[in-house]
Structures are given as structure tokens and as C-alpha cells.
Design a protein around this motif. Structure first.
Motif, short mmCIF file in Angstrom:
data_model
loop_
_atom_site.label_atom_id
_atom_site.label_comp_id
_atom_site.label_asym_id
_atom_site.label_seq_id
_atom_site.Cartn_x
_atom_site.Cartn_y
_atom_site.Cartn_z
N GLU A 546 48.76 66.19 44.45
CA GLU A 546 47.38 66.67 44.40
C GLU A 546 47.05 67.07 42.97
O GLU A 546 47.91 67.61 42.24
CB GLU A 546 47.21 67.91 45.30
CG GLU A 546 47.55 67.66 46.75
CD GLU A 546 47.71 68.94 47.55
OE1 GLU A 546 47.32 68.95 48.73
OE2 GLU A 546 48.25 69.93 47.00
N THR A 547 45.83 66.84 42.59
CA THR A 547 45.41 67.26 41.25
C THR A 547 43.92 67.56 41.25
O THR A 547 43.15 66.94 42.00
CB THR A 547 45.73 66.20 40.19
OG1 THR A 547 45.38 66.68 38.90
CG2 THR A 547 44.96 64.91 40.45
N PHE A 563 41.96 64.71 43.26
CA PHE A 563 42.53 63.49 43.81
C PHE A 563 43.79 63.85 44.58
O PHE A 563 44.60 64.66 44.13
CB PHE A 563 42.87 62.50 42.71
CG PHE A 563 43.50 61.22 43.21
CD1 PHE A 563 42.71 60.18 43.67
CD2 PHE A 563 44.88 61.08 43.23
CE1 PHE A 563 43.28 59.01 44.15
CE2 PHE A 563 45.46 59.91 43.71
CZ PHE A 563 44.65 58.87 44.16
N THR A 564 43.95 63.26 45.76
CA THR A 564 45.14 63.46 46.58
C THR A 564 45.68 62.12 47.03
O THR A 564 44.92 61.27 47.51
CB THR A 564 44.83 64.31 47.83
OG1 THR A 564 44.40 65.60 47.43
CG2 THR A 564 46.06 64.44 48.71
N TYR A 565 46.98 61.93 46.87
CA TYR A 565 47.67 60.82 47.50
C TYR A 565 48.79 61.41 48.35
O TYR A 565 49.63 62.16 47.84
CB TYR A 565 48.26 59.85 46.49
CG TYR A 565 49.02 58.73 47.17
CD1 TYR A 565 48.34 57.65 47.73
CD2 TYR A 565 50.41 58.78 47.29
CE1 TYR A 565 49.03 56.63 48.38
CE2 TYR A 565 51.11 57.77 47.94
CZ TYR A 565 50.41 56.70 48.49
OH TYR A 565 51.10 55.71 49.16
N VAL A 594 44.56 58.74 50.90
CA VAL A 594 43.83 59.09 49.67
C VAL A 594 42.58 59.90 50.02
O VAL A 594 41.84 59.54 50.93
CB VAL A 594 43.41 57.82 48.90
CG1 VAL A 594 42.56 58.17 47.68
CG2 VAL A 594 44.65 57.03 48.46
N ILE A 595 42.38 60.99 49.29
CA ILE A 595 41.17 61.80 49.36
C ILE A 595 40.75 62.09 47.92
O ILE A 595 41.58 62.55 47.13
CB ILE A 595 41.39 63.13 50.11
CG1 ILE A 595 41.94 62.88 51.51
CG2 ILE A 595 40.10 63.93 50.18
CD1 ILE A 595 42.34 64.16 52.24
N TYR A 596 39.50 61.84 47.59
CA TYR A 596 39.11 62.06 46.19
C TYR A 596 37.67 62.56 46.08
O TYR A 596 36.82 62.31 46.93
CB TYR A 596 39.27 60.78 45.37
CG TYR A 596 38.37 59.65 45.79
CD1 TYR A 596 37.11 59.48 45.23
CD2 TYR A 596 38.79 58.73 46.75
CE1 TYR A 596 36.28 58.45 45.61
CE2 TYR A 596 37.97 57.70 47.14
CZ TYR A 596 36.72 57.55 46.58
OH TYR A 596 35.88 56.53 46.98
N ASN A 597 37.43 63.29 44.99
CA ASN A 597 36.10 63.72 44.57
C ASN A 597 36.05 63.59 43.06
O ASN A 597 36.89 64.17 42.35
CB ASN A 597 35.84 65.18 44.96
CG ASN A 597 35.64 65.38 46.43
OD1 ASN A 597 34.55 65.21 46.95
ND2 ASN A 597 36.71 65.76 47.13
N ALA A 614 31.13 61.06 43.23
CA ALA A 614 31.60 60.10 44.24
C ALA A 614 32.72 60.78 45.03
O ALA A 614 33.55 61.50 44.45
CB ALA A 614 32.11 58.83 43.59
N ASN A 615 32.72 60.58 46.31
CA ASN A 615 33.79 61.13 47.13
C ASN A 615 34.11 60.16 48.26
O ASN A 615 33.26 59.37 48.69
CB ASN A 615 33.42 62.50 47.70
CG ASN A 615 32.29 62.43 48.73
OD1 ASN A 615 31.13 62.31 48.36
ND2 ASN A 615 32.63 62.51 50.01
N GLY A 616 35.34 60.22 48.71
CA GLY A 616 35.72 59.31 49.79
C GLY A 616 37.14 59.55 50.27
O GLY A 616 37.88 60.38 49.74
#
Length: 699
Positions: A546-547, A563-565, A594-597, A614-616
Motif C-alpha cells: 500500500e502507498t 495505490f494498493t496491490y 488493485v485499488i487506486y486513487n 481517477a479512481n477504480g
């Protein structure tokens, strides 16, 4: 209680005229004592845990009236949130952290638990628009630090209410309007310090929206009040809120075929509505015995309840052929005491105890005889917990040891009128947990800090789990509930992280590894009212990186995001004692990799603010068999924000889903032909292109 809150909130504006220039030297200690309320349950930047703290400035820049979980979604890693209405201001909102639902996340306000202790979730639609009265939010991911209330299992979220230490009276009014017939009004007022001893804060909010999904409207109000007394060695804070929402219901998962024909379809009757609210009252007292020794004591009361109108089944034959009502009431009483001792700059010790009683009343009645419910049962949960935490600072190192003990008693009392003979005895459950945690952090330089932590946490099943996914205890599930069908779940959590800060660049990053035994997780089936059916999974793991970061290459431009992987894997699972080897190696349900913003913010002029984000999330599975026919598809959304400030006015316009995408936010297998077998995926939807504009007037 709401009438008292209205009167007190009005008092905020009338007593402001009594303002006397504060003696800041005489009250500086009391302000420090106010901060102890939140320090007693949070970790600071030197403690080696994985956390993100959102401050008041960040909240004010982003907030447009949405449920607080959508704020958390924007500003912290590993979170995605959704609502059954498809919009972020209406309906029952839900949050998942590292792929785990909010029933496994601890939520507190100023350290006071706000979870439903029996079912362990939080219903943010019960107290709409509370975020305007929040000054900071800390999200701890993983086992974190010991906290009050439900176990910090997937993580914990601590809300801090607004501080009363303002120099002079001030206030604001917010007027908002947006898509789906949404209108919002919020006003709040601070008195500042009165007679060098007292300060008051009051807030009122009103929200109406049609909702995005068919007949998921919301008609809500909320009051929030806070008062403080500042003494030489004491600070007393009263915090209260009263809120209510009347909602159209949309808990049903709709088949993809139905959504393809009409994207906002809602198969539930348009008259299926609820009318629920929540009230909280807490009294907190901090006292300074000496420079080294301080205490924080808390008494609180939390009530939630209301009515839910839908079809009922008084005969228990699964023939829902009568219109009726499902009243529910929760009453939660608790007391907490924290002792904080810091003899020098090397040691800090924090120990505390918490006791609560949580009572539930469930009823069911047909519309022709609402005064005489045909089902009336009660439940109770009691808990005593104790924790001790010690921080030792040596040179550049900080060592933290944390131990929590929880003793829990749960009693389920069946309705004697509807239970079969021999099934009238109370069902008692009890658990005893010892949860140790430890961490180490190292200040490598003024810019860089490194940390590692480990935690072991055990947690009890929810009432819904014990009842096999049902909401009531009756003849159909008495034997199941009385049995031992659910084991307590356990997690071992290891975290490694780094925090790097420069004037123009801030980044936090961490690795995590969570090993579960008997994890209570969804399997891909749906019970009553859209609730996921769960079972124990013998062994499973989740791990990832995570970051979150913020970079300011030039003064008027910032790039930020998270960002998460992560990966999840079932190591062993059995059903009725029989191993299901075919599921070994599969991923957990509703756990995207994956989760990101990501966002860009610019201030081309002193008065104008622009933002593009952007997020998804990536795809995830709806069942533990990981069938490709049952997927929650990935989605990516583009959003924009425009802000303009002129004197005491601020206009904020938020445009979500700029590209007008159709996307799904949650899902489960559904049975469209009612033959008892799932035959396709069902979904909650997210709103297509929409906007919300808010005008803020400061005074």
C-alpha cells in the motif's frame, strides 16, 4: 433528545455576544487536556503502525455532503465504498478495507464506539452529514492499536469531533444542490471561549434526495452539539448528536439482464421504506494530577432504531404475503477510563478499561395489527475489556508493546410465543480473547522513518452469523443458533513500512501479510435483506503493498494519490468437517487485487482551485469457487472538482463519473428463476455522470 439539542444549538448563537477576550495562557493546558481525549485512542507519527490521518483542511477541501466512508475512500489506501442507492449521499453505505467488510472494522467517535455491537456494522445513513462536525479521521489498517468496542480486525477508523478551541465566534452555512433531486442545507456555529471557561458548538443539517437507483430516496436531518468546560486542571466535554433518515430501500441485488434493460432498476416495492435514526450522548472528563500523570474518563449512551416496512411472513412458511413492519431498537450504555503516565521523554504508558451493555429488541407485526407484534425477541451483549500500551523511546528508536483482554457475553432470548416447545431457553455465548501487539519504529533521519509491527487479534462472530444469516431467532433456526456452528476468527498481522517527508514530497508505503485461522468470510450466497452468508474458512492469507503520496513540483500544482496491490488465497476450507480441496488456492470473495486513487490539484489563482482525479478497482470474485461467470467487473472513473473563493463565500462544484460509465459497486450470485439455485450475477450499481454544488457562507 433532539429538542434539547435544538435549544442548545440555538444557544450557541445567542451567547456569542457574551464573548470575553480569552486568557490564552490560562487555558493552554486545558486545550492540551482536550487533545488527550483523542490521543488516548490514537497513534502518533512515531508509533510503528500502518495508518493514514486525514486532517480538517483535507476534509473541508473534499467534502460535499457524502457519507464519511466516501471521504475515506478518496483519501486513504485499500478502501472502496459503495451504497445500495448508487449515490454517495444516500442509502445504506458500506465500506471494505483490504477486501473485508465494515463488520470487521472498528469505528469510534472520540474513542466512543459507534458500531452495532451485535451485528458489528455501522449505518452511516442513520446520521447523515456528520462529517461537517469532524476535525480529523485516522484509519489504521491491519490490527493497529487497541481500541474500544468491536475488534480492530481488518482495521479501525477513529473520528475526532471538532475542537472547541477557536479564538472567536465563527460559523458557516452550506447550501447544496445536485443530481437526482438532491438538496442539502447545513449550518454550524462556534462560540469561542466564553468567560475563559466555556465553549459551545452546534450544527444542523437537512438533506433530501431522490437517490440514483429507482425509489431509493432519502429525507434526513441531523443535529450535532458539543460543549466544553475549561478549568486549570480539568477539561469536560459533552458531545451529542441526534439524526434520522427516511429511506427508500434497495438492498436487492439485481441481475445483469435486468440492469441491461433498465440500469437503475430496483425490484423491491416502491413502498418498501425504512425510518431509522441514531442518537449519541457522551460525557468526557480529562484531569491533570501532575505533569506526568493524567486521566480520561467517559460515560456514553448510544441509541439506534426505527421501523422498516416490507412484506412479512408470520407463519414462517417463506410465503411473504402480508404487508407489515419490522421495528428494531438498540440501546448501548458504556463507561471507559484511561490513565496516561509519562515520567520522562523516554516512557509513555497508557492503560484503560471499558465496559458496556448493548440491548436489542426485534419485532415483527402485520399491517392489520401493528400494535400487537407476532414476533418479539430480545438480545443482549456485555463486554469488559482492558488494555495496556507502553512506548519506550531510545535515541532514534521507539518500541511499543500493546496488550488487550476482552471478555464477552451474548444472550439471545427467543420469542416464547413463536418458539416450539423445548426451544424457549435463552441461548448464551461467551468468549475470552487475549490480543497482543508490538511495533518498532526508527527515525533514520528528519525525513525518513521506518517501522515494523506484529499483531494477534481474535474476534467473535456476529449475531447474524450465529443465526445463520437470518435477522430473527425462531423455530427455523433455533437449533442452529444454539449449536457451535461458528468458531472465533483469528488473524496474525505483520506490517513493514516507511514514511518519507520533504517540503514538496510526502510518501508512505508499507507491506502487509495477514494470516487467518477460521476467518469468517462471505462464500457467495445471500440471506435476508441482502446480507452475505458467511462461514469459517480454516486457513487463508492476504498480503500486499500500500502507498499514498503527495508531490508538489511547483507551488500551485500538486499530484497525489494512493495505490494498493494485494492478493488473497484460501489455504484450507471444509464444510461440515469435509475438506473442499477444489477451493484451495482460490481468492477471497469481493477482494480486488488493485485499488487506486490518483489526482491532480491546481490553484491557478488565489481564489480558484481545480482538481481532476481517477479512481477504480480491479475485478473480484462473487463466490469462493472463483467462477469467471460470477465477477464484479473492474471499473475506472474520472472525476473533477472546481472551487472558487470570494471574500467570505466559497463555491465548490464536484462532477463525478465524467465519462458517464456504467459500473457495478457490489455483487452476489442471484436466483432469477426462483428454483433455489443461483443462475447469474447480481449487482449494486454506481451512479453515472452526476454533480453536486455547494455554496459555503462564512461569518
Amino acid at each position: 433528545m433532539k429538542y434539547y439539542l435544538v435549544a442548545i444549538a440555538m444557544l450557541c448563537s445567542t451567547v456569542a455576544s457574551a464573548q470575553i477576550a480569552p486568557d490564552l495562557d490560562s487555558i493552554s493546558l486545558s486545550y492540551e487536556l482536550e487533545e488527550l481525549i483523542i490521543q488516548s485512542v490514537r497513534g502518533d507519527e512515531y508509533v510503528g503502525i500502518t495508518e493514514t490521518t486525514v486532517n480538517k483542511k483535507e476534509i473541508e477541501e473534499e467534502y460535499n455532503g457524502e457519507h464519511p466512508i466516501f471521504m475515506i475512500n478518496k483519501l486513504t489506501p485499500s478502501v472502496y465504498s459503495y451504497s445500495e442507492s448508487g449515490a454517495n449521499m444516500t442509502g445504506t453505505g458500506q465500506m471494505r478495507l483490504r477486501g473485508m467488510a465494515q463488520e470487521r472494522i472498528n469505528f469510534t467517535l472520540n474513542g466512543v464506539p459507534i458500531n452495532d455491537m451485535l451485528d458489528q456494522g455501522v449505518f452511516f445513513n442513520n446520521f447523515t452529514d456528520i462529517t461537517n462536525s469532524i476535525s480529523s479521521i485516522q484509519v489504521q489498517r491491519g490490527t493497529g492499536l487497541s481500541t474500544n468496542g468491536t475488534a480492530s480486525y481488518a482495521g479501525s477508523v477513529n473520528f475526532e469531533s471538532v475542537s472547541l478551541d477557536v479564538d472567536q465566534p465563527k460559523g458557516q452555512v452550506q447550501i447544496g444542490a445536485g443530481s437526482f433531486g438532491t438538496y442539502r442545507l447545513n449550518g454550524n456555529m462556534y462560540t469561542g471561549l466564553l468567560n475563559n471557561k466555556f465553549a459551545l458548538y452546534g450544527s444542523f443539517s437537512r438533506l433530501y434526495s431522490d437517490g440514483y437507483r429507482d425509489h431509493t430516496s432519502t429525507n434526513a436531518y441531523s443535529f450535532f452539539f458539543s460543549a466544553g468546560y475549561y478549568g486549570k486542571k480539568d477539561f469536560v466535554k459533552l458531545t451529542a448528536f441526534d439524526a434520522n433518515a427516511k429511506n427508500g430501500i434497495g438492498y436487492a441485488f439485481e441481475s445483469k439482464t435486468s440492469l441491461d434493460q433498465h440500469f437503475t432498476t430496483n425490484s423491491l416495492d416502491e413502498n418498501t421504506k425504512d425510518d431509522f435514526g441514531q442518537q449519541m450522548l457522551s460525557l468526557q472528563h480529562t484531569h491533570k494530577f501532575s505533569d506526568e500523570f493524567k486521566s480520561v474518563g467517559t460515560l456514553y449512551y448510544n441509541y439506534s432504531g426505527g421501523d422498516y416496512f416490507d412484506w412479512v411472513d408470520p407463519a414462517g412458511t417463506f410465503a411473504y404475503d402480508q404487508w407489515g413492519n419490522y421495528p428494531l431498537q438498540n440501546r448501548h450504555y458504556g463507561a471507559m477510563l484511561n490513565l496516561l503516565y509519562s515520567p520522562n521523554e523516554t516512557w509513555f504508558v497508557n492503560t484503560g478499561a471499558h465496559y458496556y451493555i448493548f440491548n436489542r429488541g426485534n419485532q415483527e407485526a402485520v399491517s392489520t395489527n401493528l400494535a400487537n407484534p407476532y414476533h418479539n425477541e430480545t438480545s443482549q451483549k456485555k463486554e469488559f475489556s482492558w488494555f495496556a500500551k507502553a512506548d519506550l523511546s531510545l535515541s532514534k528508536f521507539t518500541f511499543t508493546a500493546d496488550l488487550q483482554i476482552r471478555k464477552i457475553l451474548m444472550t439471545l432470548r427467543p420469542d416464547l410465543a413463536t418458539a416450539d416447545p423445548g426451544e424457549t431457553a435463552d441461548i448464551d455465548k461467551d468468549w475470552f480473547f487475549v490480543n497482543p501487539k508490538a511495533s518498532i519504529s526508527y527515525a533514520a533521519s528528519k525525513q525518513l522513518a521506518l517501522y515494523a509491527s506484529v499483531g494477534w487479534v481474535s474476534r467473535e462472530p456476529t449475531r447474524i452469523d450465529i443465526l445463520g444469516g437470518a435477522f430473527k431467532l425462531d423455530r427455523n433456526n433455533y437449533d442452529y443458533a444454539a449449536g457451535d456452528n461458528f468458531k472465533e476468527e483469528k488473524v496474525h498481522d505483520i506490517e513493514f513500512g516507511a514514511k518519507y517527508r520533504q517540503e514538496k514530497f510526502v510518501i508512505n508505503g508499507n507491506l502487509f501479510y495477514m494470516k487467518f485461522n477460521d476467518e469468517i468470510a462471505p462464500v457467495g450466497e445471500v440471506g435476508e435483506f441482502g446480507v452475505m452468508i458467511r462461514q469459517n474458512i480454516d486457513e487463508s492469507i492476504r498480503y500486499g503493498v500500500e502507498t499514498d503520496f503527495k508531490y508538489q513540483p511547483i507551488k500551485k500544482l500538486s499530484v497525489l494519490g494512493s495505490f494498493t496491490y494485494m492478493k488473497s488465497e484460501i489455504k484450507a476450507i471444509s464444510s461440515n468437517g469435509v475438506s473442499s480441496d477444489r477451493l484451495t488456492g482460490n481468492e477471497a470473495v469481493l477482494t480486488p487485487n488493485v485499488i487506486y486513487n490518483l489526482g491532480i490539484e491546481a490553484t491557478p489563482t488565489q481564489a480558484m482551485q481545480l482538481g481532476l482525479s481517477a479512481n477504480g478497482i480491479s475485478k473480484s470474485y462473487l463466490g469462493i469457487d472463483n467462477s469467471e461467470d460470477y465477477l464484479l467487473p473492474d471499473f475506472a472513473l474520472l472525476n473533477a472538482r472546481i472551487g472558487y473563493t470570494w471574500k467570505n463565500l466559497n463555491l465548490n462544484i464536484e462532477i463525478n463519473n465524467l465519462l458517464d460509465e456504467e459500473y457495478y459497486t457490489n455483487g452476489a450470485p442471484v436466483d432469477t428463476d426462483y428454483d433455489g439455485t443461483a443462475d447469474g450475477p447480481g449487482y449494486y450499481i454506481g451512479a453515472k455522470r452526476n454533480f453536486m454544488a455547494t455554496l459555503t457562507i462564512h461569518f
